[in-house]
Design an enzyme around this catalytic site. Structure first.
Site, short mmCIF file in Angstrom:
data_model
loop_
_atom_site.label_atom_id
_atom_site.label_comp_id
_atom_site.label_asym_id
_atom_site.label_seq_id
_atom_site.Cartn_x
_atom_site.Cartn_y
_atom_site.Cartn_z
N ALA A 50 18.40 -24.75 13.67
CA ALA A 50 19.30 -23.87 12.84
C ALA A 50 18.33 -22.93 12.22
CB ALA A 50 19.70 -24.86 11.60
N ASP A 103 0.87 -1.18 0.06
CA ASP A 103 -0.01 0.01 0.06
C ASP A 103 0.95 1.21 -0.16
OD1 ASP A 103 -1.50 2.11 0.29
OD2 ASP A 103 -2.61 1.27 2.35
N HIS A 138 11.52 -6.49 -4.07
CA HIS A 138 11.22 -7.21 -2.70
C HIS A 138 12.42 -6.98 -1.93
CE1 HIS A 138 10.66 -10.78 -0.06
NE2 HIS A 138 9.42 -10.49 -0.29
N ASN A 141 19.26 9.88 10.15
CA ASN A 141 19.80 10.62 8.97
C ASN A 141 18.83 11.65 8.44
OD1 ASN A 141 18.05 9.10 8.02
ND2 ASN A 141 19.17 8.29 6.05
N ASP A 192 18.64 5.94 1.74
CA ASP A 192 18.28 5.21 3.20
C ASP A 192 19.00 3.96 3.20
OD1 ASP A 192 17.58 6.67 5.41
OD2 ASP A 192 15.28 6.14 5.20
N SER A 220 7.31 -11.57 4.83
CA SER A 220 8.50 -11.19 4.34
C SER A 220 9.30 -9.95 5.06
CB SER A 220 8.31 -10.66 2.98
OG SER A 220 8.47 -11.44 2.04
N ASP A 229 17.71 -12.23 -1.40
CA ASP A 229 16.56 -11.80 -1.85
C ASP A 229 16.72 -11.37 -3.53
OD1 ASP A 229 13.64 -10.65 -1.98
OD2 ASP A 229 14.03 -10.72 0.19
#
Length: 591
Positions: free
Chosen positions: A285, A113, A178, A192, A154, A333, A145
Protein backbone atom coordinates in the site's frame (compact mmCIF):
# COMPACT_ATOMS: atom_id res chain seq x y z
CA UNK A 1 -9.47 19.47 23.15
CA UNK A 2 -11.00 21.70 20.57
CA UNK A 3 -13.82 20.06 18.58
CA UNK A 4 -14.28 20.06 14.83
CA UNK A 5 -17.68 20.37 13.11
CA UNK A 6 -19.24 16.91 12.93
CA UNK A 7 -20.30 17.58 9.34
CA UNK A 8 -16.65 17.73 8.38
CA UNK A 9 -15.83 14.59 10.37
CA UNK A 10 -12.25 15.65 10.65
CA UNK A 11 -9.78 15.84 13.44
CA UNK A 12 -9.66 18.24 16.42
CA UNK A 13 -6.21 18.40 17.92
CA UNK A 14 -5.71 21.82 19.54
CA UNK A 15 -5.76 21.73 23.33
CA UNK A 16 -8.43 24.10 24.70
CA UNK A 17 -7.26 26.73 27.12
CA UNK A 18 -9.94 25.65 29.59
CA UNK A 19 -8.45 22.18 30.23
CA UNK A 20 -7.99 21.53 33.91
CA UNK A 21 -4.44 21.36 35.27
CA UNK A 22 -4.77 17.61 35.81
CA UNK A 23 -5.99 16.98 32.27
CA UNK A 24 -3.23 19.19 30.88
CA UNK A 25 -0.61 17.25 32.82
CA UNK A 26 -2.07 13.97 31.49
CA UNK A 27 -1.88 15.28 27.95
CA UNK A 28 1.75 16.25 28.40
CA UNK A 29 2.52 12.83 29.87
CA UNK A 30 0.89 11.09 26.91
CA UNK A 31 2.81 13.24 24.45
CA UNK A 32 6.01 12.36 26.25
CA UNK A 33 5.03 8.71 25.79
CA UNK A 34 4.60 9.35 22.09
CA UNK A 35 0.82 9.16 21.66
CA UNK A 36 -2.26 11.37 21.95
CA UNK A 37 -4.25 11.57 25.15
CA UNK A 38 -7.99 10.91 25.03
CA UNK A 39 -8.38 9.16 21.67
CA UNK A 40 -7.47 6.00 19.79
CA UNK A 41 -8.00 4.63 16.27
CA UNK A 42 -10.03 1.60 15.17
CA UNK A 43 -11.48 -0.01 12.05
CA UNK A 44 -14.58 -2.22 12.05
CA UNK A 45 -14.85 -5.25 9.80
CA UNK A 46 -17.29 -4.84 6.90
CA UNK A 47 -20.81 -5.91 7.87
CA UNK A 48 -20.68 -4.59 11.44
CA UNK A 49 -23.49 -2.08 11.91
CA UNK A 50 -22.94 1.31 13.49
CA UNK A 51 -25.29 0.31 16.32
CA UNK A 52 -23.26 -2.82 17.07
CA UNK A 53 -20.02 -0.84 16.99
CA UNK A 54 -21.47 1.73 19.38
CA UNK A 55 -22.35 -1.05 21.83
CA UNK A 56 -18.77 -2.33 21.73
CA UNK A 57 -17.33 1.13 22.36
CA UNK A 58 -19.85 1.95 25.10
CA UNK A 59 -18.14 -0.60 27.35
CA UNK A 60 -15.15 1.77 27.40
CA UNK A 61 -17.07 5.06 27.36
CA UNK A 62 -15.86 5.65 23.81
CA UNK A 63 -17.57 7.83 21.21
CA UNK A 64 -16.59 7.40 17.57
CA UNK A 65 -16.01 9.83 14.71
CA UNK A 66 -15.89 8.45 11.17
CA UNK A 67 -12.83 9.35 9.06
CA UNK A 68 -14.18 10.54 5.72
CA UNK A 69 -15.77 7.79 3.64
CA UNK A 70 -13.51 5.06 5.02
CA UNK A 71 -14.41 2.47 7.67
CA UNK A 72 -11.90 3.88 10.15
CA UNK A 73 -13.02 5.68 13.28
CA UNK A 74 -11.41 8.02 15.77
CA UNK A 75 -12.66 7.03 19.23
CA UNK A 76 -12.76 9.71 21.92
CA UNK A 77 -12.28 8.29 25.41
CA UNK A 78 -13.20 9.58 28.88
CA UNK A 79 -10.55 11.61 30.71
CA UNK A 80 -9.88 8.81 33.19
CA UNK A 81 -9.46 6.09 30.55
CA UNK A 82 -6.15 4.37 29.81
CA UNK A 83 -5.57 4.51 26.07
CA UNK A 84 -3.14 1.58 26.27
CA UNK A 85 -5.59 -0.62 28.17
CA UNK A 86 -8.54 0.18 25.89
CA UNK A 87 -6.47 -0.54 22.76
CA UNK A 88 -5.34 -3.86 24.23
CA UNK A 89 -8.94 -4.91 24.86
CA UNK A 90 -10.36 -3.69 21.56
CA UNK A 91 -7.54 -5.27 19.56
CA UNK A 92 -8.83 -8.67 20.74
CA UNK A 93 -12.38 -8.02 19.50
CA UNK A 94 -13.08 -10.19 16.42
CA UNK A 95 -15.47 -7.53 15.08
CA UNK A 96 -12.58 -5.09 14.57
CA UNK A 97 -9.74 -5.16 12.05
CA UNK A 98 -7.46 -3.25 14.41
CA UNK A 99 -7.19 -0.86 17.31
CA UNK A 100 -4.11 1.29 17.89
CA UNK A 101 -2.79 4.28 19.79
CA UNK A 102 -2.77 7.65 18.04
CA UNK A 103 0.99 8.00 17.96
CA UNK A 104 3.02 11.16 17.34
CA UNK A 105 5.48 11.13 14.42
CA UNK A 106 8.15 13.69 13.40
CA UNK A 107 8.92 15.23 10.02
CA UNK A 108 11.82 13.56 8.19
CA UNK A 109 13.93 16.69 7.79
CA UNK A 110 17.66 16.30 8.30
CA UNK A 111 19.35 19.75 7.91
CA UNK A 112 19.00 22.81 5.68
CA UNK A 113 21.61 24.96 3.90
CA UNK A 114 20.24 28.25 2.62
CA UNK A 115 23.32 28.90 0.53
CA UNK A 116 23.78 25.55 -1.15
CA UNK A 117 22.24 24.36 -4.23
CA UNK A 118 21.69 23.56 -7.75
CA UNK A 119 19.06 21.15 -8.90
CA UNK A 120 21.50 18.36 -9.58
CA UNK A 121 18.83 15.78 -8.94
CA UNK A 122 16.81 16.74 -12.03
CA UNK A 123 19.45 15.52 -14.46
CA UNK A 124 20.41 12.64 -12.18
CA UNK A 125 16.98 11.04 -12.45
CA UNK A 126 16.40 12.10 -16.08
CA UNK A 127 13.58 14.53 -15.25
CA UNK A 128 14.46 16.93 -18.04
CA UNK A 129 14.10 14.14 -20.60
CA UNK A 130 10.86 12.97 -18.99
CA UNK A 131 9.41 16.46 -19.43
CA UNK A 132 9.31 15.85 -23.18
CA UNK A 133 6.43 13.44 -22.48
CA UNK A 134 4.72 14.93 -19.43
CA UNK A 135 4.74 17.79 -16.94
CA UNK A 136 2.11 16.28 -14.67
CA UNK A 137 -0.85 18.37 -15.84
CA UNK A 138 -4.19 17.03 -14.71
CA UNK A 139 -2.84 15.12 -11.70
CA UNK A 140 -3.34 16.34 -8.13
CA UNK A 141 -0.62 15.68 -5.53
CA UNK A 142 -1.85 15.89 -1.93
CA UNK A 143 0.93 17.19 0.33
CA UNK A 144 0.21 15.97 3.87
CA UNK A 145 2.47 18.20 5.92
CA UNK A 146 2.80 21.37 7.97
CA UNK A 147 0.83 23.39 5.43
CA UNK A 148 1.98 25.19 2.29
CA UNK A 149 2.75 28.86 1.67
CA UNK A 150 0.14 29.38 -1.04
CA UNK A 151 1.59 32.81 -1.86
CA UNK A 152 4.97 31.48 -2.96
CA UNK A 153 5.54 32.62 -6.57
CA UNK A 154 6.61 29.12 -7.63
CA UNK A 155 3.62 27.42 -5.96
CA UNK A 156 0.63 29.78 -6.13
CA UNK A 157 -0.39 28.67 -9.63
CA UNK A 158 -0.25 25.02 -8.61
CA UNK A 159 -2.52 25.21 -5.54
CA UNK A 160 -6.02 23.70 -5.41
CA UNK A 161 -8.36 23.71 -2.43
CA UNK A 162 -6.99 21.85 0.57
CA UNK A 163 -7.81 21.51 4.26
CA UNK A 164 -6.32 21.95 7.71
CA UNK A 165 -6.92 18.50 9.18
CA UNK A 166 -5.17 19.41 12.43
CA UNK A 167 -7.37 22.38 13.29
CA UNK A 168 -10.49 21.51 11.33
CA UNK A 169 -10.59 24.57 9.07
CA UNK A 170 -9.38 25.79 5.69
CA UNK A 171 -6.28 27.63 6.93
CA UNK A 172 -3.36 25.76 5.33
CA UNK A 173 -0.68 28.29 6.37
CA UNK A 174 2.66 26.54 6.75
CA UNK A 175 3.53 26.57 10.46
CA UNK A 176 7.14 25.41 10.15
CA UNK A 177 8.21 25.62 6.50
CA UNK A 178 8.58 21.89 5.94
CA UNK A 179 5.45 21.51 3.82
CA UNK A 180 6.34 24.37 1.49
CA UNK A 181 9.73 22.77 0.79
CA UNK A 182 8.16 19.35 0.20
CA UNK A 183 5.54 20.80 -2.14
CA UNK A 184 8.18 22.61 -4.20
CA UNK A 185 10.34 19.54 -4.67
CA UNK A 186 7.32 17.67 -6.04
CA UNK A 187 5.61 20.31 -8.14
CA UNK A 188 7.08 23.83 -8.13
CA UNK A 189 6.03 25.53 -11.36
CA UNK A 190 8.28 24.80 -14.32
CA UNK A 191 8.91 26.95 -17.42
CA UNK A 192 8.12 30.19 -15.59
CA UNK A 193 11.63 31.70 -15.82
CA UNK A 194 11.82 31.95 -12.04
CA UNK A 195 13.09 30.00 -9.07
CA UNK A 196 13.18 26.22 -9.24
CA UNK A 197 11.37 23.53 -11.15
CA UNK A 198 9.58 20.74 -9.36
CA UNK A 199 9.55 17.24 -10.82
CA UNK A 200 5.92 17.60 -11.92
CA UNK A 201 5.83 21.33 -12.61
CA UNK A 202 2.31 21.40 -14.05
CA UNK A 203 0.62 19.15 -11.49
CA UNK A 204 -1.79 20.53 -8.92
CA UNK A 205 -0.88 20.70 -5.22
CA UNK A 206 -3.55 19.95 -2.59
CA UNK A 207 -2.20 21.27 0.75
CA UNK A 208 -3.40 19.21 3.72
CA UNK A 209 -2.05 20.39 7.04
CA UNK A 210 -1.67 17.38 9.33
CA UNK A 211 1.04 18.74 11.62
CA UNK A 212 1.79 21.13 14.45
CA UNK A 213 5.06 22.69 15.52
CA UNK A 214 6.82 22.95 18.85
CA UNK A 215 10.35 23.60 20.09
CA UNK A 216 11.53 20.26 18.70
CA UNK A 217 10.12 20.66 15.18
CA UNK A 218 7.11 19.53 13.14
CA UNK A 219 5.01 16.60 14.36
CA UNK A 220 1.86 14.84 13.22
CA UNK A 221 -0.42 12.12 14.58
CA UNK A 222 -1.45 8.81 13.05
CA UNK A 223 -5.00 10.17 13.12
CA UNK A 224 -4.24 13.38 11.22
CA UNK A 225 -2.31 11.44 8.58
CA UNK A 226 -5.03 8.81 8.15
CA UNK A 227 -7.65 11.56 7.99
CA UNK A 228 -5.56 13.45 5.42
CA UNK A 229 -5.15 10.39 3.21
CA UNK A 230 -8.88 9.69 3.32
CA UNK A 231 -9.64 13.34 2.52
CA UNK A 232 -7.23 13.24 -0.42
CA UNK A 233 -8.80 10.05 -1.80
CA UNK A 234 -12.35 11.36 -1.36
CA UNK A 235 -11.46 14.63 -3.12
CA UNK A 236 -9.82 13.21 -6.22
CA UNK A 237 -6.07 13.35 -5.51
CA UNK A 238 -4.13 10.61 -7.34
CA UNK A 239 -0.89 11.06 -5.38
CA UNK A 240 -0.31 11.62 -1.67
CA UNK A 241 3.03 12.39 -0.03
CA UNK A 242 3.83 11.93 3.67
CA UNK A 243 7.31 13.08 4.65
CA UNK A 244 7.07 11.96 8.29
CA UNK A 245 8.92 9.19 10.08
CA UNK A 246 7.38 6.10 11.65
CA UNK A 247 4.19 6.01 9.60
CA UNK A 248 4.70 2.75 7.68
CA UNK A 249 3.94 0.58 10.70
CA UNK A 250 0.61 2.21 11.54
CA UNK A 251 -2.49 0.08 10.91
CA UNK A 252 -4.66 3.16 10.45
CA UNK A 253 -2.28 4.76 7.94
CA UNK A 254 -1.97 1.48 6.03
CA UNK A 255 -5.76 1.20 5.93
CA UNK A 256 -6.06 4.77 4.63
CA UNK A 257 -3.35 4.06 2.03
CA UNK A 258 -5.24 0.97 0.86
CA UNK A 259 -8.37 3.09 0.65
CA UNK A 260 -6.53 5.56 -1.58
CA UNK A 261 -5.17 2.73 -3.73
CA UNK A 262 -8.73 1.45 -4.17
CA UNK A 263 -9.45 4.82 -5.82
CA UNK A 264 -6.50 4.40 -8.22
CA UNK A 265 -4.05 6.50 -6.19
CA UNK A 266 -0.58 6.01 -4.72
CA UNK A 267 0.88 6.95 -1.34
CA UNK A 268 4.56 7.94 -0.96
CA UNK A 269 6.31 8.02 2.42
CA UNK A 270 9.86 8.75 3.49
CA UNK A 271 11.98 5.96 4.99
CA UNK A 272 13.30 8.14 7.83
CA UNK A 273 16.53 9.89 8.75
CA UNK A 274 17.75 7.69 11.59
CA UNK A 275 20.47 5.83 9.64
CA UNK A 276 19.19 2.52 11.01
CA UNK A 277 17.19 -0.48 9.86
CA UNK A 278 13.69 0.68 10.81
CA UNK A 279 12.56 -2.97 11.06
CA UNK A 280 9.11 -2.31 9.56
CA UNK A 281 7.18 -5.00 7.70
CA UNK A 282 6.78 -4.05 4.01
CA UNK A 283 3.30 -3.42 2.62
CA UNK A 284 2.34 -2.82 -1.04
CA UNK A 285 0.00 0.00 0.00
CA UNK A 286 2.99 2.31 0.50
CA UNK A 287 5.84 3.46 -1.74
CA UNK A 288 8.64 3.85 0.84
CA UNK A 289 11.54 6.00 -0.36
CA UNK A 290 15.11 6.09 0.96
CA UNK A 291 17.59 8.86 0.09
CA UNK A 292 20.63 8.89 -2.19
CA UNK A 293 23.35 11.46 -2.78
CA UNK A 294 24.83 12.83 -6.02
CA UNK A 295 27.06 9.74 -6.34
CA UNK A 296 24.11 7.32 -6.12
CA UNK A 297 25.26 6.23 -2.67
CA UNK A 298 23.01 6.00 0.36
CA UNK A 299 22.64 9.41 1.97
CA UNK A 300 24.44 9.33 5.31
CA UNK A 301 21.25 9.98 7.28
CA UNK A 302 18.87 7.70 5.36
CA UNK A 303 17.16 4.85 7.16
CA UNK A 304 16.71 1.49 5.46
CA UNK A 305 14.91 -1.83 5.88
CA UNK A 306 12.83 -4.41 4.04
CA UNK A 307 9.99 -1.88 3.76
CA UNK A 308 12.02 0.36 1.40
CA UNK A 309 10.74 0.01 -2.17
CA UNK A 310 12.69 2.68 -4.08
CA UNK A 311 15.36 5.35 -3.61
CA UNK A 312 15.66 8.95 -4.81
CA UNK A 313 17.92 11.98 -4.36
CA UNK A 314 17.59 13.50 -0.90
CA UNK A 315 20.68 15.67 -0.36
CA UNK A 316 20.95 19.37 -1.20
CA UNK A 317 17.55 19.44 -2.87
CA UNK A 318 17.01 23.02 -4.01
CA UNK A 319 13.37 23.92 -3.46
CA UNK A 320 10.89 26.51 -2.24
CA UNK A 321 10.93 27.86 1.30
CA UNK A 322 8.42 29.55 3.58
CA UNK A 323 10.04 32.96 3.13
CA UNK A 324 8.95 33.07 -0.53
CA UNK A 325 12.50 32.22 -1.56
CA UNK A 326 14.59 29.12 -2.15
CA UNK A 327 17.05 26.99 -0.22
CA UNK A 328 18.64 23.56 -0.24
CA UNK A 329 17.28 20.84 2.04
CA UNK A 330 18.36 17.35 3.08
CA UNK A 331 16.31 14.39 4.17
CA UNK A 332 14.11 11.54 3.03
CA UNK A 333 11.45 14.25 3.36
CA UNK A 334 12.53 15.25 -0.16
CA UNK A 335 13.35 11.91 -1.75
CA UNK A 336 9.70 10.92 -1.24
CA UNK A 337 8.13 13.93 -3.06
CA UNK A 338 10.75 13.70 -5.82
CA UNK A 339 9.51 10.16 -6.46
CA UNK A 340 5.88 11.24 -6.07
CA UNK A 341 6.49 13.85 -8.75
CA UNK A 342 7.77 11.17 -11.13
CA UNK A 343 4.60 9.14 -10.53
CA UNK A 344 2.53 12.25 -11.30
CA UNK A 345 4.35 12.60 -14.64
CA UNK A 346 3.50 8.98 -15.40
CA UNK A 347 -0.16 9.33 -14.47
CA UNK A 348 -0.51 12.48 -16.54
CA UNK A 349 1.05 10.76 -19.56
CA UNK A 350 -1.29 7.76 -19.22
CA UNK A 351 -4.39 8.68 -17.20
CA UNK A 352 -5.93 5.36 -18.26
CA UNK A 353 -3.49 3.38 -16.12
CA UNK A 354 -4.31 2.44 -12.55
CA UNK A 355 -2.14 3.06 -9.54
CA UNK A 356 -0.92 -0.54 -9.35
CA UNK A 357 0.39 -0.37 -12.93
CA UNK A 358 2.13 2.97 -12.33
CA UNK A 359 3.71 1.57 -9.18
CA UNK A 360 4.95 -1.53 -11.01
CA UNK A 361 6.44 0.53 -13.86
CA UNK A 362 8.10 2.89 -11.36
CA UNK A 363 9.85 -0.06 -9.73
CA UNK A 364 10.74 -1.96 -12.89
CA UNK A 365 12.46 1.07 -14.48
CA UNK A 366 14.50 2.07 -11.43
CA UNK A 367 18.30 1.91 -11.71
CA UNK A 368 19.45 -1.02 -9.62
CA UNK A 369 21.90 0.00 -6.88
CA UNK A 370 23.51 -2.01 -4.12
CA UNK A 371 22.80 -5.74 -4.04
CA UNK A 372 21.25 -7.12 -7.23
CA UNK A 373 17.48 -6.90 -7.28
CA UNK A 374 15.44 -5.42 -4.45
CA UNK A 375 17.49 -4.74 -1.36
CA UNK A 376 16.77 -3.05 1.99
CA UNK A 377 18.84 0.10 1.27
CA UNK A 378 17.66 1.12 -2.21
CA UNK A 379 14.58 -1.06 -2.72
CA UNK A 380 14.20 -1.73 -6.44
CA UNK A 381 16.75 1.01 -7.15
CA UNK A 382 17.07 4.76 -7.68
CA UNK A 383 14.10 6.28 -9.49
CA UNK A 384 14.64 7.00 -13.21
CA UNK A 385 12.06 9.47 -14.51
CA UNK A 386 13.14 9.22 -18.15
CA UNK A 387 12.95 5.43 -18.22
CA UNK A 388 9.69 5.44 -16.27
CA UNK A 389 8.05 7.80 -18.78
CA UNK A 390 9.28 5.80 -21.76
CA UNK A 391 7.86 2.61 -20.26
CA UNK A 392 4.61 4.31 -19.31
CA UNK A 393 3.97 5.80 -22.74
CA UNK A 394 4.75 2.48 -24.45
CA UNK A 395 2.81 0.30 -22.01
CA UNK A 396 0.12 -1.93 -23.50
CA UNK A 397 -2.11 -3.45 -20.83
CA UNK A 398 -2.51 -7.21 -21.24
CA UNK A 399 -6.02 -8.51 -21.74
CA UNK A 400 -7.01 -9.95 -18.38
CA UNK A 401 -9.49 -12.80 -18.66
CA UNK A 402 -8.37 -14.70 -15.57
CA UNK A 403 -10.88 -14.69 -12.73
CA UNK A 404 -9.69 -14.38 -9.12
CA UNK A 405 -9.71 -17.36 -6.78
CA UNK A 406 -11.72 -17.20 -3.56
CA UNK A 407 -12.31 -19.53 -0.64
CA UNK A 408 -13.90 -19.16 2.77
CA UNK A 409 -11.49 -19.96 5.60
CA UNK A 410 -14.03 -19.43 8.40
CA UNK A 411 -16.64 -20.39 9.47
CA UNK A 412 -16.35 -24.08 8.76
CA UNK A 413 -19.02 -25.95 6.81
CA UNK A 414 -21.95 -27.27 8.88
CA UNK A 415 -20.92 -25.29 11.94
CA UNK A 416 -23.60 -23.61 14.07
CA UNK A 417 -23.48 -19.82 14.25
CA UNK A 418 -25.39 -17.05 15.97
CA UNK A 419 -25.18 -13.31 16.47
CA UNK A 420 -22.13 -11.62 14.91
CA UNK A 421 -20.12 -14.16 12.92
CA UNK A 422 -16.52 -13.63 11.85
CA UNK A 423 -16.01 -14.57 8.21
CA UNK A 424 -12.47 -14.87 6.77
CA UNK A 425 -11.85 -15.11 3.03
CA UNK A 426 -8.74 -16.02 1.06
CA UNK A 427 -8.63 -14.32 -2.34
CA UNK A 428 -5.93 -14.05 -5.00
CA UNK A 429 -5.60 -12.99 -8.63
CA UNK A 430 -2.97 -12.97 -11.39
CA UNK A 431 -3.08 -9.15 -11.40
CA UNK A 432 -4.79 -8.11 -8.19
CA UNK A 433 -8.04 -8.43 -6.25
CA UNK A 434 -10.13 -5.25 -6.35
CA UNK A 435 -12.80 -6.28 -3.85
CA UNK A 436 -14.52 -9.23 -2.20
CA UNK A 437 -18.28 -9.45 -1.68
CA UNK A 438 -19.78 -11.58 1.08
CA UNK A 439 -23.01 -13.17 -0.16
CA UNK A 440 -25.47 -14.89 2.19
CA UNK A 441 -28.46 -16.70 0.69
CA UNK A 442 -27.99 -14.74 -2.53
CA UNK A 443 -27.76 -11.29 -0.89
CA UNK A 444 -24.56 -9.23 -0.85
CA UNK A 445 -24.27 -8.32 2.82
CA UNK A 446 -20.87 -6.58 2.85
CA UNK A 447 -17.86 -5.64 0.71
CA UNK A 448 -14.18 -5.49 1.62
CA UNK A 449 -11.62 -3.76 -0.61
CA UNK A 450 -8.34 -4.60 1.12
CA UNK A 451 -6.61 -7.77 2.26
CA UNK A 452 -6.84 -9.52 4.62
CA UNK A 453 -10.48 -9.93 3.59
CA UNK A 454 -12.69 -10.38 6.63
CA UNK A 455 -16.23 -9.59 7.68
CA UNK A 456 -18.49 -9.36 10.72
CA UNK A 457 -21.73 -10.93 9.49
CA UNK A 458 -24.88 -10.33 11.54
CA UNK A 459 -26.54 -13.73 11.29
CA UNK A 460 -29.75 -12.44 12.90
CA UNK A 461 -30.56 -11.08 9.44
CA UNK A 462 -31.46 -14.55 8.11
CA UNK A 463 -33.97 -17.14 9.23
CA UNK A 464 -32.86 -19.93 11.52
CA UNK A 465 -31.72 -23.05 9.73
CA UNK A 466 -29.14 -23.74 7.07
CA UNK A 467 -27.73 -20.69 5.29
CA UNK A 468 -25.40 -20.54 2.27
CA UNK A 469 -22.32 -18.32 2.62
CA UNK A 470 -20.34 -17.44 -0.54
CA UNK A 471 -17.42 -15.08 -1.23
CA UNK A 472 -17.09 -13.46 -4.66
CA UNK A 473 -13.75 -11.86 -5.57
CA UNK A 474 -13.45 -9.27 -8.37
CA UNK A 475 -10.40 -7.93 -10.17
CA UNK A 476 -10.00 -4.52 -11.82
CA UNK A 477 -10.97 -5.97 -15.21
CA UNK A 478 -14.33 -7.08 -13.83
CA UNK A 479 -13.56 -10.80 -13.75
CA UNK A 480 -15.29 -12.54 -10.85
CA UNK A 481 -14.36 -15.71 -9.00
CA UNK A 482 -16.79 -17.36 -6.60
CA UNK A 483 -15.86 -19.56 -3.67
CA UNK A 484 -17.52 -22.84 -2.94
CA UNK A 485 -20.63 -22.31 -0.85
CA UNK A 486 -20.25 -22.95 2.87
CA UNK A 487 -23.45 -24.13 4.57
CA UNK A 488 -23.83 -23.08 8.21
CA UNK A 489 -26.62 -23.65 10.71
CA UNK A 490 -28.02 -20.35 11.99
CA UNK A 491 -29.39 -20.71 15.52
CA UNK A 492 -30.57 -17.40 16.93
CA UNK A 493 -33.34 -16.77 19.44
CA UNK A 494 -36.61 -15.82 17.76
CA UNK A 495 -38.79 -12.84 18.67
CA UNK A 496 -42.56 -13.28 18.32
CA UNK A 497 -44.74 -10.20 17.83
CA UNK A 498 -48.52 -10.77 17.91
CA UNK A 499 -49.43 -7.73 15.84
CA UNK A 500 -46.57 -5.91 14.15
CA UNK A 501 -47.25 -2.26 13.37
CA UNK A 502 -43.70 -1.03 14.01
CA UNK A 503 -41.64 -0.19 10.92
CA UNK A 504 -38.05 -1.43 10.75
CA UNK A 505 -35.15 0.89 11.51
CA UNK A 506 -32.81 1.40 8.56
CA UNK A 507 -29.44 3.21 8.36
CA UNK A 508 -26.84 3.88 5.68
CA UNK A 509 -23.48 3.12 7.25
CA UNK A 510 -21.47 4.20 4.21
CA UNK A 511 -21.13 6.61 2.55
CA UNK A 512 -21.92 9.60 4.71
CA UNK A 513 -22.84 13.04 3.38
CA UNK A 514 -19.83 14.59 1.64
CA UNK A 515 -17.57 14.00 -1.32
CA UNK A 516 -16.99 10.57 -2.86
CA UNK A 517 -14.94 9.30 -5.79
CA UNK A 518 -14.13 6.08 -7.62
CA UNK A 519 -15.69 2.87 -6.35
CA UNK A 520 -17.85 3.50 -3.29
CA UNK A 521 -18.99 0.74 -0.95
CA UNK A 522 -22.63 1.37 -0.03
CA UNK A 523 -23.60 -0.44 3.17
CA UNK A 524 -27.07 -0.58 4.70
CA UNK A 525 -28.20 -2.08 8.02
CA UNK A 526 -31.78 -2.65 9.13
CA UNK A 527 -33.37 -4.01 12.29
CA UNK A 528 -36.95 -4.76 13.34
CA UNK A 529 -38.86 -5.55 16.51
CA UNK A 530 -39.87 -8.89 14.96
CA UNK A 531 -36.30 -9.70 13.95
CA UNK A 532 -34.23 -8.81 10.91
CA UNK A 533 -34.78 -12.14 9.16
CA UNK A 534 -38.09 -11.00 7.69
CA UNK A 535 -36.76 -7.71 6.25
CA UNK A 536 -36.41 -6.90 2.56
CA UNK A 537 -33.94 -4.10 1.88
CA UNK A 538 -33.49 -1.98 -1.27
CA UNK A 539 -30.71 0.43 -2.27
CA UNK A 540 -31.63 3.11 -4.82
CA UNK A 541 -29.45 5.86 -6.28
CA UNK A 542 -31.22 8.89 -7.73
CA UNK A 543 -34.46 6.91 -7.63
CA UNK A 544 -33.16 3.88 -9.54
CA UNK A 545 -32.94 0.54 -7.74
CA UNK A 546 -29.36 -0.76 -7.66
CA UNK A 547 -29.51 -3.65 -5.19
CA UNK A 548 -32.03 -5.54 -3.11
CA UNK A 549 -31.98 -8.50 -0.79
CA UNK A 550 -33.37 -10.10 2.32
CA UNK A 551 -32.08 -9.75 5.84
CA UNK A 552 -30.71 -6.95 7.94
CA UNK A 553 -27.59 -6.15 5.88
CA UNK A 554 -27.18 -5.14 2.24
CA UNK A 555 -24.09 -4.03 0.32
CA UNK A 556 -23.50 -2.54 -3.12
CA UNK A 557 -20.40 -1.42 -5.02
CA UNK A 558 -21.16 1.91 -6.74
CA UNK A 559 -18.80 2.97 -9.54
CA UNK A 560 -19.08 6.76 -9.45
CA UNK A 561 -16.98 7.09 -12.60
CA UNK A 562 -20.09 6.05 -14.55
CA UNK A 563 -22.25 8.92 -13.28
CA UNK A 564 -22.15 12.65 -13.87
CA UNK A 565 -20.17 14.76 -11.42
CA UNK A 566 -22.39 16.51 -8.89
CA UNK A 567 -24.92 15.63 -6.23
CA UNK A 568 -26.53 12.21 -6.01
CA UNK A 569 -28.98 10.78 -3.48
CA UNK A 570 -28.65 7.27 -2.06
CA UNK A 571 -31.84 5.91 -0.52
CA UNK A 572 -32.25 2.76 1.57
CA UNK A 573 -35.70 1.28 2.13
CA UNK A 574 -36.55 -1.57 4.50
CA UNK A 575 -39.82 -3.55 4.58
CA UNK A 576 -40.63 -6.09 7.28
CA UNK A 577 -42.74 -9.24 6.98
CA UNK A 578 -45.84 -7.37 8.15
CA UNK A 579 -45.50 -4.81 5.38
CA UNK A 580 -44.24 -1.91 7.51
CA UNK A 581 -41.65 0.22 5.69
CA UNK A 582 -39.16 2.94 6.41
CA UNK A 583 -36.43 4.65 4.45
CA UNK A 584 -33.46 6.95 4.84
CA UNK A 585 -31.32 8.92 2.41
CA UNK A 586 -27.90 10.51 2.14
CA UNK A 587 -26.74 13.03 -0.46
CA UNK A 588 -23.16 12.86 -1.72
CA UNK A 589 -21.14 14.80 -4.28
CA UNK A 590 -19.12 12.92 -6.88
CA UNK A 591 -15.87 14.33 -8.27
Amino acid sequence: MKSVSSSLRLLPLLVAATLSAVAAQSAVAAQDAGYARGRILIEARPGLSDAALDRILKEHGGKRRKIGQSRMQIVDLPANASEVAVVAKLARRPELKFAELDRIVPATLAVTDPYAGSEWHLNKIGATSAWDSSLGRGVTIAVLDSGVNVNHPDLKDRIVAGYNIYSGNTDVTDVCGHGTAVAGSAAATSNNAAGVAGIAGAAAIMPLRIAYTDSTGCHAYFSTIASGLTYAADHGARIANISYSGVAGSSSILSAARYMKSKGGLVFVSAGNNNVDENVVPDPALVVVSATDSNDAKASFSSWGSFVTIAAPGTNIWTTNNSLGYSAWNGTSFSAPVTAGVAALMMAARPDLGGDTIQSLLYSTAIDLGAAGRDPVFGYGRVDAAAALRATVAYQPPVDTTAPLASIAAPLANSSVSGLVGVSVNASDNVGVARVDLVVNGTVVATDTAAPYSFSWDSTGVANGMASVVAVAYDAAGNAGQSAAVAVNVANSVTTVSKDTTPPAVAIGNPVAGTVSGNVSVSVNASDNAGAAGITTVIAIDGQTKAQGTGGTLGYNWNTRKVAAGQHTITATARDAAGNTSSTSVTVTTK
